[in-house]
Design a protein around this motif. Sequence first.
Motif, mmCIF file in Angstrom:
data_model
loop_
_atom_site.group_PDB
_atom_site.id
_atom_site.type_symbol
_atom_site.label_atom_id
_atom_site.label_comp_id
_atom_site.label_asym_id
_atom_site.label_seq_id
_atom_site.Cartn_x
_atom_site.Cartn_y
_atom_site.Cartn_z
ATOM 1 N N LEU A 148 58.905 -34.586 19.030
ATOM 2 C CA LEU A 148 58.573 -34.702 17.609
ATOM 3 C C LEU A 148 58.156 -33.344 17.049
ATOM 4 O O LEU A 148 58.584 -32.957 15.956
ATOM 5 C CB LEU A 148 57.474 -35.743 17.391
ATOM 6 N N ALA A 149 57.349 -32.599 17.788
ATOM 7 C CA ALA A 149 56.927 -31.273 17.336
ATOM 8 C C ALA A 149 58.135 -30.357 17.181
ATOM 9 O O ALA A 149 58.218 -29.582 16.213
ATOM 10 C CB ALA A 149 55.913 -30.678 18.316
ATOM 11 N N LYS A 150 59.073 -30.443 18.100
ATOM 12 C CA LYS A 150 60.307 -29.637 18.011
ATOM 13 C C LYS A 150 61.102 -30.022 16.764
ATOM 14 O O LYS A 150 61.627 -29.143 16.063
ATOM 15 C CB LYS A 150 61.146 -29.854 19.275
ATOM 16 N N LEU A 151 61.199 -31.308 16.478
ATOM 17 C CA LEU A 151 61.905 -31.735 15.266
ATOM 18 C C LEU A 151 61.218 -31.196 14.021
ATOM 19 O O LEU A 151 61.883 -30.716 13.089
ATOM 20 C CB LEU A 151 61.975 -33.265 15.192
ATOM 21 N N MET A 152 59.898 -31.253 13.995
ATOM 22 C CA MET A 152 59.154 -30.748 12.837
ATOM 23 C C MET A 152 59.405 -29.263 12.637
ATOM 24 O O MET A 152 59.591 -28.795 11.511
ATOM 25 C CB MET A 152 57.665 -31.032 12.984
#
Length: 161
Positions: A148-152
């Motif tokens: 999720l952090a990578k997507l953000m």
Amino acid sequence: MIRYINAALLDDVCAEAKASPRRRKNRNFHTSDDQPGQRLLNAIEPGSYVMPHRHLDPDKSETMVVLCGTLALVIFDDAGAIIDAAKLSANGAMLGVDLPYGTWHTVFALAPDTVFLEAKAGPYCPLAANEKAPWAPAEGDAGAAAYLAKLMQSLPEHDLP
């Protein structure tokens, strides 16, 4: 029964999302999972992970309209590469999306108290194995928060709050 969508209802479903371990909560307007139309509010808080997925049933295109807060929408190709991303906001240039069936996607909150109205054909069916992205961690997996952090981080600067 008539149900109004007002600030009190949005506040209630947001409070339920904040109290949920998943950091999201839905409020169904349809009365059973087998109804032909699924209409619901989805409240989602920052940090909630929705595994990328698609709906393969040709009747399962879905429409999402943000009522409050800000939602990120990420679209993927079959290999998991991001092919589109957008910020949807009740007060922004883009309020929502109509996604055709078969589109790999995920959403996540960019602001607290994000609520969107979702509509798609019923009946409700849990995602089949071939509708879950094989290249993404499942909800609850150890790697989900990092993914999720990578997507953000992959969102274009102009799409960040």
